[in-house]
Scaffold this motif. Structure first.
Motif, mmCIF file in Angstrom:
data_model
loop_
_atom_site.group_PDB
_atom_site.id
_atom_site.type_symbol
_atom_site.label_atom_id
_atom_site.label_comp_id
_atom_site.label_asym_id
_atom_site.label_seq_id
_atom_site.Cartn_x
_atom_site.Cartn_y
_atom_site.Cartn_z
ATOM 1 N N ILE A 1 0.890 -1.157 0.000
ATOM 2 C CA ILE A 1 0.000 0.000 0.000
ATOM 3 C C ILE A 1 0.922 1.199 0.000
ATOM 4 O O ILE A 1 1.713 1.369 0.936
ATOM 5 N N ASP A 2 0.810 2.002 -1.037
ATOM 6 C CA ASP A 2 1.775 3.042 -1.375
ATOM 7 C C ASP A 2 3.135 2.352 -1.502
ATOM 8 O O ASP A 2 3.297 1.581 -2.420
ATOM 9 N N GLU A 3 4.086 2.581 -0.623
ATOM 10 C CA GLU A 3 5.384 1.901 -0.743
ATOM 11 C C GLU A 3 5.671 0.992 0.444
ATOM 12 O O GLU A 3 6.779 0.507 0.602
ATOM 13 N N THR A 4 4.668 0.725 1.278
ATOM 14 C CA THR A 4 4.836 -0.096 2.466
ATOM 15 C C THR A 4 4.324 -1.503 2.193
ATOM 16 O O THR A 4 3.166 -1.684 1.821
ATOM 17 N N GLN A 5 5.202 -2.504 2.380
ATOM 18 C CA GLN A 5 4.787 -3.884 2.153
ATOM 19 C C GLN A 5 3.940 -4.367 3.323
ATOM 20 O O GLN A 5 4.241 -4.097 4.481
ATOM 21 N N ILE A 6 2.848 -5.070 2.982
ATOM 22 C CA ILE A 6 1.955 -5.629 3.999
ATOM 23 C C ILE A 6 1.669 -7.079 3.644
ATOM 24 O O ILE A 6 1.881 -7.512 2.516
ATOM 25 N N SER A 7 1.156 -7.822 4.620
ATOM 26 C CA SER A 7 0.782 -9.215 4.367
ATOM 27 C C SER A 7 -0.680 -9.273 3.933
ATOM 28 O O SER A 7 -1.437 -8.313 4.103
ATOM 29 N N ASP A 8 -1.069 -10.428 3.403
ATOM 30 C CA ASP A 8 -2.469 -10.602 2.982
ATOM 31 C C ASP A 8 -3.418 -10.503 4.173
ATOM 32 O O ASP A 8 -4.542 -10.009 4.041
ATOM 33 N N ALA A 9 -2.972 -10.948 5.342
ATOM 34 C CA ALA A 9 -3.829 -10.895 6.526
ATOM 35 C C ALA A 9 -4.043 -9.461 7.009
ATOM 36 O O ALA A 9 -5.086 -9.146 7.590
ATOM 37 N N ASP A 10 -3.061 -8.577 6.751
ATOM 38 C CA ASP A 10 -3.171 -7.180 7.182
ATOM 39 C C ASP A 10 -3.984 -6.318 6.216
ATOM 40 O O ASP A 10 -4.343 -5.192 6.555
ATOM 41 N N LEU A 11 -4.239 -6.825 5.008
ATOM 42 C CA LEU A 11 -4.919 -6.017 3.990
ATOM 43 C C LEU A 11 -6.295 -5.523 4.425
ATOM 44 O O LEU A 11 -6.568 -4.321 4.311
ATOM 45 N N PRO A 12 -7.199 -6.352 4.943
ATOM 46 C CA PRO A 12 -8.520 -5.826 5.325
ATOM 47 C C PRO A 12 -8.442 -4.717 6.375
ATOM 48 O O PRO A 12 -9.176 -3.726 6.296
ATOM 49 N N GLY A 13 -7.544 -4.879 7.354
ATOM 50 C CA GLY A 13 -7.406 -3.845 8.380
ATOM 51 C C GLY A 13 -6.884 -2.528 7.828
ATOM 52 O O GLY A 13 -7.374 -1.454 8.190
ATOM 53 N N ARG A 14 -5.913 -2.603 6.931
ATOM 54 C CA ARG A 14 -5.359 -1.378 6.333
ATOM 55 C C ARG A 14 -6.385 -0.695 5.432
ATOM 56 O O ARG A 14 -6.471 0.530 5.401
ATOM 57 N N LEU A 15 -7.178 -1.489 4.707
ATOM 58 C CA LEU A 15 -8.220 -0.901 3.862
ATOM 59 C C LEU A 15 -9.305 -0.249 4.718
ATOM 60 O O LEU A 15 -9.850 0.797 4.349
ATOM 61 N N ALA A 16 -9.611 -0.847 5.863
ATOM 62 C CA ALA A 16 -10.583 -0.241 6.775
ATOM 63 C C ALA A 16 -10.048 1.087 7.321
ATOM 64 O O ALA A 16 -10.817 2.050 7.483
ATOM 65 N N GLU A 17 -8.740 1.169 7.584
ATOM 66 C CA GLU A 17 -8.132 2.423 8.031
ATOM 67 C C GLU A 17 -8.256 3.506 6.956
ATOM 68 O O GLU A 17 -8.559 4.664 7.261
ATOM 69 N N ILE A 18 -8.011 3.128 5.705
ATOM 70 C CA ILE A 18 -8.121 4.091 4.591
ATOM 71 C C ILE A 18 -9.556 4.589 4.482
ATOM 72 O O ILE A 18 -9.803 5.781 4.312
ATOM 73 N N MET A 19 -10.513 3.668 4.604
ATOM 74 C CA MET A 19 -11.919 4.043 4.493
ATOM 75 C C MET A 19 -12.336 4.932 5.651
ATOM 76 O O MET A 19 -13.060 5.916 5.447
ATOM 77 N N SER A 20 -11.875 4.633 6.865
ATOM 78 C CA SER A 20 -12.251 5.464 8.019
ATOM 79 C C SER A 20 -11.580 6.834 7.961
ATOM 80 O O SER A 20 -12.127 7.813 8.466
ATOM 81 N N ALA A 21 -10.408 6.919 7.346
ATOM 82 C CA ALA A 21 -9.735 8.216 7.204
ATOM 83 C C ALA A 21 -10.501 9.140 6.263
ATOM 84 O O ALA A 21 -10.390 10.362 6.366
ATOM 85 N N HIS A 22 -11.272 8.559 5.349
ATOM 86 C CA HIS A 22 -12.059 9.351 4.402
ATOM 87 C C HIS A 22 -13.543 9.356 4.761
ATOM 88 O O HIS A 22 -14.390 9.626 3.911
ATOM 89 N N ALA A 23 -13.870 9.015 6.007
ATOM 90 C CA ALA A 23 -15.272 9.002 6.441
ATOM 91 C C ALA A 23 -15.834 10.417 6.408
ATOM 92 O O ALA A 23 -15.146 11.387 6.682
ATOM 93 N N GLY A 24 -17.082 10.529 6.026
ATOM 94 C CA GLY A 24 -17.738 11.830 5.964
ATOM 95 C C GLY A 24 -17.624 12.491 4.607
ATOM 96 O O GLY A 24 -18.245 13.522 4.365
ATOM 97 N N GLN A 25 -16.841 11.930 3.711
ATOM 98 C CA GLN A 25 -16.741 12.478 2.364
ATOM 99 C C GLN A 25 -17.798 11.828 1.481
ATOM 100 O O GLN A 25 -18.156 10.666 1.690
ATOM 101 N N PRO A 26 -18.314 12.574 0.486
ATOM 102 C CA PRO A 26 -19.407 12.027 -0.323
ATOM 103 C C PRO A 26 -19.002 10.830 -1.185
ATOM 104 O O PRO A 26 -19.820 9.973 -1.462
ATOM 105 N N GLU A 27 -17.729 10.765 -1.604
ATOM 106 C CA GLU A 27 -17.275 9.670 -2.455
ATOM 107 C C GLU A 27 -16.162 8.905 -1.750
ATOM 108 O O GLU A 27 -15.398 9.492 -0.988
ATOM 109 N N PRO A 28 -16.054 7.609 -2.032
ATOM 110 C CA PRO A 28 -14.923 6.865 -1.452
ATOM 111 C C PRO A 28 -13.613 7.347 -2.081
ATOM 112 O O PRO A 28 -13.614 7.909 -3.181
ATOM 113 N N PRO A 29 -12.489 7.122 -1.413
ATOM 114 C CA PRO A 29 -11.217 7.580 -1.966
ATOM 115 C C PRO A 29 -10.838 6.802 -3.224
ATOM 116 O O PRO A 29 -11.240 5.656 -3.404
ATOM 117 N N GLN A 30 -10.065 7.457 -4.095
ATOM 118 C CA GLN A 30 -9.585 6.830 -5.331
ATOM 119 C C GLN A 30 -8.444 5.864 -4.994
ATOM 120 O O GLN A 30 -7.532 6.209 -4.257
#
Length: 158
Positions: free
Chosen positions: A78-107
């Motif tokens: 994710i960007d330039e940080t290597q993550i494991s497959d098990a960490d992917l859902p948690g990191r994606l949830a962090e990205i989504m929560s960081a953009h909470a309240g915006q009308p569109e999901p992040p690109q």
């Protein structure tokens, strides 16, 4: 005897110069060259991925997107940080929560090596969709330049 020509007449001054002044043009071109030299290294992402080629034109973008990359060996970044497959859902949830309240999901830009299995890419896309990040663009290189140019983006959003 009177001489003919623009310089012999009184009160007229010199004839208008019909040449183009190239100095401002050169100044502008040098400034543009410096701008491109400074920004070109910033366009390249740090994860080496052999991108597929396409003829699709690039997308217009307002904000810096999050880049999810899958390299030749199946490593996930994710960007330039290597993550494991098990960490992917948690990191994606962090990205989504960081953009909470915006009308569109992040690109999200998804970069995947051409040697990868299609199923591997689809599993990552499924995780993106499950996290609510359904504004996904697949990144590729332009077919005209043989893949040597900066990445071009073809729309893959739902």
């Amino acid at each position: 005897m009177a001489m003919s020509g623009p310089s012999s007449r009184r009160g007229r001054g010199r004839a208008p110069m019909a040449d183009i002044n190239v100095t401002p043009l050169v100044d502008v071109m040098l400034v543009l060259l410096i701008i491109f030299m400074v920004t070109a290294p910033l366009l390249v992402t740090g994860v080496p991925v052999n991108l597929p080629e396409t003829r699709a034109k690039g997308l217009d973008q307002d904000a810096k997107p999050t880049v999810v990359s899958i390299d030749r060996d199946g490593g996930l970044y994710i960007d330039e940080t290597q993550i494991s497959d098990a960490d992917l859902p948690g990191r994606l949830a962090e990205i989504m929560s960081a953009h909470a309240g915006q009308p569109e999901p992040p690109q999200i830009f998804l970069r995947a090596d051409t040697a990868l299995d299609y199923g591997r890419v689809m599993r990552v896309m499924g995780e993106l969709n499950r996290a609510g990040l359904n504004k996904v663009a697949l990144v590729s290189t332009g077919a005209e330049n043989g893949g040597n140019a900066p990445a071009d983006v073809s729309d893959g959003s739902e």
